[in-house]
Motif scaffolding. Structure first.
Motif, PDB file in Angstrom:
ATOM      1  N   LEU A  24     -27.047  -2.295  26.842  1.00  0.00           N
ATOM      2  CA  LEU A  24     -25.601  -2.223  27.049  1.00  0.00           C
ATOM      3  C   LEU A  24     -24.890  -3.459  26.513  1.00  0.00           C
ATOM      4  CD1 LEU A  24     -25.222  -0.555  30.560  1.00  0.00           C
ATOM      5  CD2 LEU A  24     -25.483   0.481  28.301  1.00  0.00           C
ATOM      6  N   GLU A  25     -25.584  -4.590  26.495  1.00  0.00           N
ATOM      7  CA  GLU A  25     -24.977  -5.785  25.899  1.00  0.00           C
ATOM      8  C   GLU A  25     -24.759  -5.585  24.406  1.00  0.00           C
ATOM      9  OE1 GLU A  25     -25.729 -10.611  25.481  1.00  0.00           O
ATOM     10  OE2 GLU A  25     -26.937  -9.434  26.883  1.00  0.00           O
ATOM     11  N   THR A  26     -25.703  -4.916  23.735  1.00  0.00           N
ATOM     12  CA  THR A  26     -25.497  -4.582  22.326  1.00  0.00           C
ATOM     13  C   THR A  26     -24.265  -3.700  22.169  1.00  0.00           C
ATOM     14  OG1 THR A  26     -27.845  -4.764  21.754  1.00  0.00           O
ATOM     15  CG2 THR A  26     -26.501  -3.367  20.343  1.00  0.00           C
ATOM     16  N   ALA A  27     -24.120  -2.694  23.035  1.00  0.00           N
ATOM     17  CA  ALA A  27     -22.959  -1.804  22.969  1.00  0.00           C
ATOM     18  C   ALA A  27     -21.658  -2.560  23.195  1.00  0.00           C
ATOM     19  CB  ALA A  27     -23.105  -0.687  24.002  1.00  0.00           C
ATOM     20  N   ARG A  28     -21.646  -3.469  24.159  1.00  0.00           N
ATOM     21  CA  ARG A  28     -20.427  -4.239  24.426  1.00  0.00           C
ATOM     22  C   ARG A  28     -20.050  -5.103  23.234  1.00  0.00           C
ATOM     23  NH1 ARG A  28     -23.370  -5.301  29.301  1.00  0.00           N
ATOM     24  NH2 ARG A  28     -22.666  -3.930  30.989  1.00  0.00           N
ATOM     25  N   THR A  29     -21.048  -5.684  22.586  1.00  0.00           N
ATOM     26  CA  THR A  29     -20.772  -6.515  21.417  1.00  0.00           C
ATOM     27  C   THR A  29     -20.145  -5.685  20.312  1.00  0.00           C
ATOM     28  OG1 THR A  29     -22.615  -7.992  21.945  1.00  0.00           O
ATOM     29  CG2 THR A  29     -21.790  -8.043  19.683  1.00  0.00           C
ATOM     30  N   ILE A  30     -20.710  -4.525  20.042  1.00  0.00           N
ATOM     31  CA  ILE A  30     -20.160  -3.644  19.008  1.00  0.00           C
ATOM     32  C   ILE A  30     -18.745  -3.197  19.372  1.00  0.00           C
ATOM     33  CG2 ILE A  30     -20.415  -1.326  18.013  1.00  0.00           C
ATOM     34  CD1 ILE A  30     -23.442  -1.855  17.996  1.00  0.00           C
ATOM     35  N   ALA A  31     -18.519  -2.905  20.656  1.00  0.00           N
ATOM     36  CA  ALA A  31     -17.195  -2.482  21.101  1.00  0.00           C
ATOM     37  C   ALA A  31     -16.139  -3.554  20.871  1.00  0.00           C
ATOM     38  CB  ALA A  31     -17.242  -2.113  22.586  1.00  0.00           C
ATOM     39  N   GLY A  32     -16.553  -4.806  20.847  1.00  0.00           N
ATOM     40  CA  GLY A  32     -15.610  -5.905  20.675  1.00  0.00           C
ATOM     41  C   GLY A  32     -15.405  -6.344  19.245  1.00  0.00           C
ATOM     42  N   LEU A  33     -16.029  -5.656  18.295  1.00  0.00           N
ATOM     43  CA  LEU A  33     -15.917  -6.010  16.881  1.00  0.00           C
ATOM     44  C   LEU A  33     -15.100  -4.955  16.136  1.00  0.00           C
ATOM     45  CD1 LEU A  33     -19.591  -7.192  16.224  1.00  0.00           C
ATOM     46  CD2 LEU A  33     -17.544  -8.643  16.202  1.00  0.00           C
ATOM     47  N   PRO A  34     -14.554  -5.299  14.963  1.00  0.00           N
ATOM     48  CA  PRO A  34     -13.754  -4.337  14.189  1.00  0.00           C
ATOM     49  C   PRO A  34     -14.635  -3.325  13.453  1.00  0.00           C
ATOM     50  CG  PRO A  34     -13.879  -6.440  13.029  1.00  0.00           C
ATOM     51  CD  PRO A  34     -14.541  -6.652  14.362  1.00  0.00           C
ATOM     52  N   ILE A  35     -15.252  -2.454  14.229  1.00  0.00           N
ATOM     53  CA  ILE A  35     -16.196  -1.464  13.723  1.00  0.00           C
ATOM     54  C   ILE A  35     -15.619  -0.073  13.953  1.00  0.00           C
ATOM     55  CG2 ILE A  35     -18.492  -0.459  14.113  1.00  0.00           C
ATOM     56  CD1 ILE A  35     -19.454  -3.305  14.759  1.00  0.00           C
ATOM     57  N   ALA A  36     -15.638   0.758  12.918  1.00  0.00           N
ATOM     58  CA  ALA A  36     -15.015   2.082  12.994  1.00  0.00           C
ATOM     59  C   ALA A  36     -15.960   3.158  13.479  1.00  0.00           C
ATOM     60  CB  ALA A  36     -14.459   2.472  11.622  1.00  0.00           C
ATOM     61  N   GLY A  37     -17.277   2.961  13.286  1.00  0.00           N
ATOM     62  CA  GLY A  37     -18.222   4.010  13.640  1.00  0.00           C
ATOM     63  C   GLY A  37     -19.564   3.448  14.055  1.00  0.00           C
ATOM     64  N   ILE A  38     -20.364   4.292  14.698  1.00  0.00           N
ATOM     65  CA  ILE A  38     -21.681   3.870  15.158  1.00  0.00           C
ATOM     66  C   ILE A  38     -22.680   4.999  14.973  1.00  0.00           C
ATOM     67  CG2 ILE A  38     -21.243   4.598  17.538  1.00  0.00           C
ATOM     68  CD1 ILE A  38     -22.882   2.159  18.478  1.00  0.00           C
ATOM     69  N   LYS A  39     -23.924   4.636  14.668  1.00  0.00           N
ATOM     70  CA  LYS A  39     -25.046   5.567  14.678  1.00  0.00           C
ATOM     71  C   LYS A  39     -26.034   5.074  15.727  1.00  0.00           C
ATOM     72  CE  LYS A  39     -24.857   7.436   9.996  1.00  0.00           C
ATOM     73  NZ  LYS A  39     -25.558   7.628   8.701  1.00  0.00           N
ATOM     74  N   ILE A  40     -26.326   5.939  16.679  1.00  0.00           N
ATOM     75  CA  ILE A  40     -27.253   5.616  17.755  1.00  0.00           C
ATOM     76  C   ILE A  40     -28.559   6.353  17.480  1.00  0.00           C
ATOM     77  CG2 ILE A  40     -27.643   5.650  20.242  1.00  0.00           C
ATOM     78  CD1 ILE A  40     -24.573   5.852  20.580  1.00  0.00           C
ATOM     79  N   HIS A  41     -29.659   5.609  17.368  1.00  0.00           N
ATOM     80  CA  HIS A  41     -30.967   6.173  17.061  1.00  0.00           C
ATOM     81  C   HIS A  41     -31.885   6.033  18.276  1.00  0.00           C
ATOM     82  CE1 HIS A  41     -30.365   5.888  12.547  1.00  0.00           C
ATOM     83  NE2 HIS A  41     -29.431   5.080  12.997  1.00  0.00           N
TER      84      HIS A  41
END
Length: 288
Positions: free
Chosen positions: A180-197
């Motif tokens: 979840l810390e990885t998810a929070r970091t991504i949520a706080g960055l200017p990222i438009a999309g995500i791929k979850i594997h």
């Protein structure tokens, strides 16, 4: 309707050719696409044309994005990159590019090139992160740290490029909170999309050998589904979800068995969100 056409342009990876390391990431079998395994690769243009012919048989297939998928697709001279990207975009009804790469393989020149395409076309730049934790990145022989990812995202942001991050859920040694810390970091960055594997054990990989010996435990489907839903709740509601699971090559697949049925996993995620009365973004901002 827009379809993505997977392309193998013959790239390798600095984590395989000795520039950074050899052998690649512990979960990667290193064979590349099925086309590469079959023999000499067709040209990029030929791969695009074959993909378009395949999808034209389906209803409403109208436009296409050339997805440079296999290995590190900015790893080479800018002159070569331009020639390959131009070749894909020259085909009729190709409206954009999706370029898979590593965060430590996007030079200023390469980034300027990608940005120039994004000013005229629909362009995604996909960075493999896998996890924000450096100890895990070292353990899986990733060859870069989290700072490289954050730097690449910040350099690519603020313009027409759409940035996508790839993460793997269930990496050895990571707790639920680590994920979840990885998810929070991504949520706080200017990222438009995500791929979850989902983490897959494949024959011929170091991770596969660890799995065979019993040194690695893989998530159950219930654990994976619950964790993915927890991740989705933390992400911005406008973030595009480009993938929610993975299945891998059947001929070398070891586990987990449930990952082979991708549709069942997707349906389970839907059911879990419905049972919670939840959706993407319900906790966004609460903890970021």
């Amino acid at each position: 309707r827009v379809h993505k056409l997977p392309i193998d342009a013959g790239f390798t990876c600095p984590n395989r050719d000795g520039s950074i390391a050899e052998g690649g990431c512990t979960y990667c079998d290193g064979r590349g696409s099925a086309l590469r395994q079959a023999g000499e690769l067709p040209s990029v243009g030929e791969q695009v044309r074959r993909g378009i012919a395949y999808y034209r048989k389906r209803p409403k297939a109208e436009k296409f994005i050339a997805y440079f998928q296999t290995f590190t697709n900015t790893y080479g001279p800018v002159k070569r990159l331009r020639a390959l990207y131009d070749e894909a975009l020259a085909e009729a009804d190709v409206i954009g590019l999706s370029i898979g790469t590593r965060p430590d393989c996007i030079s200023g020149e390469a980034l300027a090139l990608v940005r120039s395409y994004a000013e005229r076309h629909h362009v995604w730049l996909e960075f493999g992160l896998q996890t924000i934790h450096d100890w895990t990145l070292r353990a899986i022989n990733r060859g870069h740290d989290a700072a490289a990812f954050i730097d690449a995202v910040r350099r690519a942001a603020g313009g027409p490029i759409r940035i996508c991050a790839h993460i793997i859920v269930g990496l050895p040694g990571e707790s639920h909170e680590d994920i979840l810390e990885t998810a929070r970091t991504i949520a706080g960055l200017p990222i438009a999309g995500i791929k979850i594997h989902s983490l897959l054990a494949l024959k011929g990989t170091p991770l596969g050998e660890q799995y065979i010996r019993g040194d690695v435990d893989l998530m159950t489907r219930e654990e994976y589904v619950g964790t993915v839903c927890d991740i989705l709740e933390l992400l911005p509601p406008e973030m595009v979800i480009l993938r929610l699971t993975a299945d891998g090559y059947r001929d070398i697949f070891l586990g987990p068995a449930w990952a082979a049925n991708k549709l069942a996993v997707l349906n389970a995620i839907d059911r879990e969100l419905e049972a919670r009365g939840s959706w993407q973004g319900t906790k966004y901002g609460d903890e970021t």
